[in-house]
Design a protein around this motif. Structure first.
Motif, PDB file in Angstrom:
ATOM      1  N   PHE A  46       0.849  -1.207   0.000  1.00  7.09           N
ATOM      2  CA  PHE A  46       0.000   0.000   0.000  1.00  7.09           C
ATOM      3  C   PHE A  46       0.874   1.242   0.000  1.00  7.09           C
ATOM      4  CE2 PHE A  46      -3.254  -2.458   2.803  1.00  7.09           C
ATOM      5  CZ  PHE A  46      -3.565  -3.253   1.735  1.00  7.09           C
ATOM      6  N   LEU A  47       1.891   1.202   0.863  1.00 11.28           N
ATOM      7  CA  LEU A  47       2.771   2.355   1.033  1.00 11.28           C
ATOM      8  C   LEU A  47       3.484   2.687  -0.282  1.00 11.28           C
ATOM      9  CD1 LEU A  47       3.454   3.996   3.460  1.00 11.28           C
ATOM     10  CD2 LEU A  47       5.429   2.567   3.845  1.00 11.28           C
ATOM     11  N   ILE A  50       0.951   4.305  -2.719  1.00  7.48           N
ATOM     12  CA  ILE A  50       0.570   5.674  -2.364  1.00  7.48           C
ATOM     13  C   ILE A  50       1.765   6.608  -2.560  1.00  7.48           C
ATOM     14  CG2 ILE A  50      -0.359   7.148  -0.544  1.00  7.48           C
ATOM     15  CD1 ILE A  50      -2.349   5.162  -1.694  1.00  7.48           C
ATOM     16  N   LEU A  74      -5.794   7.312  -9.184  1.00  3.08           N
ATOM     17  CA  LEU A  74      -5.935   5.887  -9.526  1.00  3.08           C
ATOM     18  C   LEU A  74      -5.331   4.944  -8.477  1.00  3.08           C
ATOM     19  CD1 LEU A  74      -6.940   3.818 -11.477  1.00  3.08           C
ATOM     20  CD2 LEU A  74      -4.903   4.128 -12.844  1.00  3.08           C
ATOM     21  N   HIS A  76      -4.982   5.490  -5.417  1.00  7.18           N
ATOM     22  CA  HIS A  76      -5.821   5.586  -4.229  1.00  7.18           C
ATOM     23  C   HIS A  76      -6.987   4.606  -4.328  1.00  7.18           C
ATOM     24  CE1 HIS A  76      -4.515  10.020  -3.355  1.00  7.18           C
ATOM     25  NE2 HIS A  76      -3.508   9.217  -3.551  1.00  7.18           N
ATOM     26  N   VAL A  77      -7.605   4.563  -5.517  1.00 12.44           N
ATOM     27  CA  VAL A  77      -8.732   3.655  -5.716  1.00 12.44           C
ATOM     28  C   VAL A  77      -8.285   2.213  -5.533  1.00 12.44           C
ATOM     29  CG1 VAL A  77     -10.354   2.804  -7.416  1.00 12.44           C
ATOM     30  CG2 VAL A  77      -9.917   5.237  -7.255  1.00 12.44           C
ATOM     31  N   LEU A  78      -7.161   1.868  -6.174  1.00 13.30           N
ATOM     32  CA  LEU A  78      -6.692   0.478  -6.107  1.00 13.30           C
ATOM     33  C   LEU A  78      -6.425   0.074  -4.667  1.00 13.30           C
ATOM     34  CD1 LEU A  78      -4.166   0.500  -9.085  1.00 13.30           C
ATOM     35  CD2 LEU A  78      -6.531  -0.226  -9.090  1.00 13.30           C
ATOM     36  N   ILE A  79      -5.782   0.970  -3.903  1.00 12.25           N
ATOM     37  CA  ILE A  79      -5.365   0.593  -2.558  1.00 12.25           C
ATOM     38  C   ILE A  79      -6.538   0.602  -1.598  1.00 12.25           C
ATOM     39  CG2 ILE A  79      -3.882   1.272  -0.639  1.00 12.25           C
ATOM     40  CD1 ILE A  79      -2.639  -0.108  -3.188  1.00 12.25           C
ATOM     41  N   LEU A  80      -7.446   1.555  -1.803  1.00 12.91           N
ATOM     42  CA  LEU A  80      -8.590   1.606  -0.875  1.00 12.91           C
ATOM     43  C   LEU A  80      -9.426   0.341  -0.968  1.00 12.91           C
ATOM     44  CD1 LEU A  80     -11.602   2.702  -0.124  1.00 12.91           C
ATOM     45  CD2 LEU A  80     -11.121   4.458  -1.741  1.00 12.91           C
ATOM     46  N   THR A  81      -9.615  -0.191  -2.179  1.00 10.15           N
ATOM     47  CA  THR A  81     -10.344  -1.456  -2.268  1.00 10.15           C
ATOM     48  C   THR A  81      -9.474  -2.611  -1.761  1.00 10.15           C
ATOM     49  OG1 THR A  81      -9.680  -1.572  -4.568  1.00 10.15           O
ATOM     50  CG2 THR A  81     -11.865  -0.768  -4.140  1.00 10.15           C
ATOM     51  N   ALA A  82      -8.151  -2.518  -2.016  1.00  8.92           N
ATOM     52  CA  ALA A  82      -7.266  -3.600  -1.566  1.00  8.92           C
ATOM     53  C   ALA A  82      -7.269  -3.725  -0.047  1.00  8.92           C
ATOM     54  CB  ALA A  82      -5.847  -3.353  -2.069  1.00  8.92           C
ATOM     55  N   ILE A  83      -7.414  -2.609   0.670  1.00 13.18           N
ATOM     56  CA  ILE A  83      -7.410  -2.674   2.132  1.00 13.18           C
ATOM     57  C   ILE A  83      -8.603  -3.485   2.623  1.00 13.18           C
ATOM     58  CG2 ILE A  83      -7.699  -1.305   4.232  1.00 13.18           C
ATOM     59  CD1 ILE A  83      -6.077   0.894   2.923  1.00 13.18           C
ATOM     60  N   VAL A  84      -9.787  -3.218   2.039  1.00 13.81           N
ATOM     61  CA  VAL A  84     -10.984  -3.931   2.489  1.00 13.81           C
ATOM     62  C   VAL A  84     -10.909  -5.402   2.084  1.00 13.81           C
ATOM     63  CG1 VAL A  84     -13.483  -3.961   2.417  1.00 13.81           C
ATOM     64  CG2 VAL A  84     -12.305  -1.813   2.429  1.00 13.81           C
TER      65      VAL A  84
ATOM     66  N   PHE B  45      -0.615   7.987   5.085  1.00 10.97           N
ATOM     67  CA  PHE B  45      -1.422   8.132   3.872  1.00 10.97           C
ATOM     68  C   PHE B  45      -2.075   9.513   3.832  1.00 10.97           C
ATOM     69  CE2 PHE B  45      -2.177   3.293   4.016  1.00 10.97           C
ATOM     70  CZ  PHE B  45      -0.995   3.071   3.358  1.00 10.97           C
ATOM     71  N   MET B  48       0.353  11.993   2.717  1.00 10.97           N
ATOM     72  CA  MET B  48       0.637  11.880   1.278  1.00 10.97           C
ATOM     73  C   MET B  48      -0.607  12.163   0.436  1.00 10.97           C
ATOM     74  SD  MET B  48       3.493   8.927   0.875  1.00 10.97           S
ATOM     75  CE  MET B  48       2.703   7.524   1.553  1.00 10.97           C
ATOM     76  N   VAL B  53      -7.816   6.715   1.320  1.00  9.93           N
ATOM     77  CA  VAL B  53      -7.086   5.524   1.741  1.00  9.93           C
ATOM     78  C   VAL B  53      -6.813   5.584   3.242  1.00  9.93           C
ATOM     79  CG1 VAL B  53      -5.035   4.156   1.330  1.00  9.93           C
ATOM     80  CG2 VAL B  53      -6.035   5.434  -0.526  1.00  9.93           C
ATOM     81  N   THR B  56      -9.844   4.555   5.168  1.00 11.27           N
ATOM     82  CA  THR B  56     -10.091   3.121   5.166  1.00 11.27           C
ATOM     83  C   THR B  56      -9.108   2.397   6.070  1.00 11.27           C
ATOM     84  OG1 THR B  56     -10.524   3.542   2.845  1.00 11.27           O
ATOM     85  CG2 THR B  56     -10.680   1.284   3.577  1.00 11.27           C
ATOM     86  N   VAL B 142     -11.678  10.245  -6.564  1.00  9.80           N
ATOM     87  CA  VAL B 142     -11.497   8.851  -6.154  1.00  9.80           C
ATOM     88  C   VAL B 142     -12.823   8.101  -6.272  1.00  9.80           C
ATOM     89  CG1 VAL B 142     -10.864   7.356  -4.235  1.00  9.80           C
ATOM     90  CG2 VAL B 142      -9.572   9.417  -4.657  1.00  9.80           C
ATOM     91  N   VAL B 145     -13.649   7.519 -10.039  1.00 10.63           N
ATOM     92  CA  VAL B 145     -12.822   6.472 -10.648  1.00 10.63           C
ATOM     93  C   VAL B 145     -13.235   5.118 -10.085  1.00 10.63           C
ATOM     94  CG1 VAL B 145     -10.488   5.586 -10.913  1.00 10.63           C
ATOM     95  CG2 VAL B 145     -10.878   8.020 -11.048  1.00 10.63           C
ATOM     96  N   LEU B 146     -13.469   5.063  -8.771  1.00  8.80           N
ATOM     97  CA  LEU B 146     -13.812   3.798  -8.110  1.00  8.80           C
ATOM     98  C   LEU B 146     -15.109   3.217  -8.653  1.00  8.80           C
ATOM     99  CD1 LEU B 146     -13.127   2.352  -5.029  1.00  8.80           C
ATOM    100  CD2 LEU B 146     -15.389   3.230  -4.728  1.00  8.80           C
ATOM    101  N   GLU B 157     -13.874  -6.668  -6.637  1.00  8.72           N
ATOM    102  CA  GLU B 157     -13.407  -6.635  -5.256  1.00  8.72           C
ATOM    103  C   GLU B 157     -14.539  -6.875  -4.270  1.00  8.72           C
ATOM    104  OE1 GLU B 157     -11.122  -3.420  -6.199  1.00  8.72           O
ATOM    105  OE2 GLU B 157      -9.361  -4.700  -6.261  1.00  8.72           O
ATOM    106  N   PHE B 225     -17.085   1.752   0.856  1.00 17.98           N
ATOM    107  CA  PHE B 225     -16.161   0.889   1.591  1.00 17.98           C
ATOM    108  C   PHE B 225     -15.956   1.400   3.009  1.00 17.98           C
ATOM    109  CE2 PHE B 225     -14.968  -0.487  -2.677  1.00 17.98           C
ATOM    110  CZ  PHE B 225     -14.871  -1.842  -2.481  1.00 17.98           C
TER     111      PHE B 225
END
Lengths: 119, 327
Positions: A46-47, A50, A74, A76-84, B45, B48, B53, B56, B142, B145-146, B157, B225
């Motif tokens: 994640f780090l 980001i 982009l 941000h979207v990938l990681i936010l879903t990856a966290i859940v 996060f 940054m 993020v 979440t 975000v 895009v999401l 997901e 989410f």
């Protein structure tokens, strides 16, 4: 030289965390500790993402009047879903640990191997 | 400059916490440290500019994961990690050092942190930044895009989260033999008055905040989410303070299972409706009178589906873990 170090410090810490997590997974026998190691590994990814999305002097990617430079939305979207997804898969791993404990009476890898061999 | 300074300090804290997690053997302490680790990374996060993020990670990493891990050590009755002397540590250590060195060598060619000319900033990202507000009418890029541009990814997901919930139910949901007199850790504790009163004050506020995050996610940080996670955290807090039976009276598990599938169904259903209206799967433009109105409606519905699914799945997972210890 100093600029180079500051410019790459994020990546190096990500890699360091990744290796700490990796080491915990391959060298520790306790299954809960292995899952925590996997989580540390996951946070390092994640780090990294980001860090890549950050733009110097950029602002959070929410449209505001008068702001020109935004961070990249982009990653941000990938990681936010990856966290859940990550917490859901962690829960699955932990559920397996609970079942292993019920079946073997231990969550230490070497003891599980011994029990397997004595069968 | 000050941001870089904070960045470096937080990164160093995170690295130190990770090493402490590795070196400790008391599992309870490790899990608490992992909560701190998650919280530090959430702060990083936020520094940054990744506010969604950070949101979440703070709710999931410092909240839900920690509770699930604690539930696991309660169920497995393991307090300490066994330290074996016979383990040969040089082999994993050398593997890790070699891999790390190769990866660090790889970073030498990467563009510097925050470089606006980096390849990641110059391909698809400028399109989203320039067009997202105009095409969807939502200020939070975000969210657009999401839910819209990469709606397929997000659908995948949500299905993964749903599948993980089903798998946990299959593994731990059924009846099982109790080998010893395992008392339920959650039921056993008679919590103090202060805790119960404070929880009663906090829980409605958390629920209202979750709803705000859900429906304001188009304009500010947040979305389905985050809202799902925060809402389930409210019920988890209720369960921890008032007990499992009380929580199951508030939300029966059968309803939760229906809600989990309903969330996924809303998401896929929106896709089917867009096909019936003559668009592509998950192309929300056909939903409203104008393109922007359609996008807005589609994103709202999809985020609602995500919120319901995430809330229900996380709560099902937690209640299944908690119910496993029930005598």
């Amino acid at each position: 030289m100093m600029d180079f170090i500051i410019g790459h410090y994020n990546y190096w810490v990500s890699i360091f965390l990744m290796m700490v997590g990796f080491y915990a997974v391959i060298s520790r026998g306790n299954l809960v500790k292995k899952i925590i190691g996997m989580n540390v590994f996951q946070v390092s990814v994640f780090l990294l993402y980001i860090s890549i999305s950050t733009v110097e002097q950029g602002s959070a990617p929410i449209f505001t009047e008068g702001v020109e430079l935004y961070s990249n939305p982009l990653p941000h979207v990938l990681i936010l879903t990856a966290i859940v997804v990550g917490v859901a898969t962690t829960a699955l791993g932990l559920a397996l640990v609970v079942r292993i404990k019920e079946a073997y009476g231990t969550i230490e890898e070497d003891e599980i191997h011994e029990l397997d061999h004595t069968l | 400059m000050i941001e870089v300074f904070i960045d470096i300090i937080l990164l160093s804290f995170i690295a130190v916490t990770a090493v402490a997690i590795l070196r400790m053997t008391n599992l309870f302490a490790i899990i608490m440290l992992f909560g701190i680790f998650s919280f530090l990374s959430a702060s990083l996060f936020a520094v940054m500019d990744a506010v969604d993020v950070a949101f979440t990670e703070a709710a999931v990493g410092a909240g839900i994961s920690t509770v699930l891990m604690l539930a696991t050590i309660a169920l497995t009755k393991t307090q300490k990690e066994k330290v074996s002397v016979s383990h040969r540590h040089w082999l994993p250590l050398s593997v890790v050092i070699v891999t790390g060195a190769v990866l660090v060598y790889g970073t030498l060619d990467l563009p510097a942190f925050g470089d606006p000319e980096a390849p990641a900033q110059t391909h698809v990202a400028p399109y989203y930044i320039d067009k997202a507000v105009e095409e969807t009418g939502l200020p939070n890029m975000v969210t657009s895009v999401l839910a819209s541009y990469r709606g397929f990814d997000t659908l995948g997901e949500v299905v993964v989260v749903f599948t993980a919930g089903v798998a946990v139910l299959l593994l731990l949901g059924g009846k099982h033999r109790i080998s010893d007199t395992g008392t339920n850790e959650i039921e056993k504790n008679e919590h103090s008055l202060i805790l119960r009163v404070v929880a009663k004050f906090l829980i409605p506020l958390i629920i209202v905040f979750a709803l705000y995050v859900q429906f304001h996610g188009d304009f500010g940080p947040g979305g389905g989410f985050q809202a799902g996670v925060i809402l389930s955290a409210a019920i988890i807090l209720y369960t921890l303070v008032f007990g499992l039976d009380a929580a199951e009276r508030v939300i029966p598990p059968s309803i939760l299972r229906i809600l989990a599938s309903l969330g996924v169904l809303i998401y896929t259903g929106v896709g089917i409706v867009t096909i019936l209206l003559g668009g592509n799967y998950l192309n929300y433009s056909v939903l409203g009178d104008s393109k922007v109105a359609g996008q807005h409606l589609g994103i709202l519905l999809v985020e609602l589906g995500v919120g319901i699914a995430v809330f229900a799945v996380l709560l099902v997972i937690f209640l299944t873990f908690a119910g496993r210890g029930r005598p």
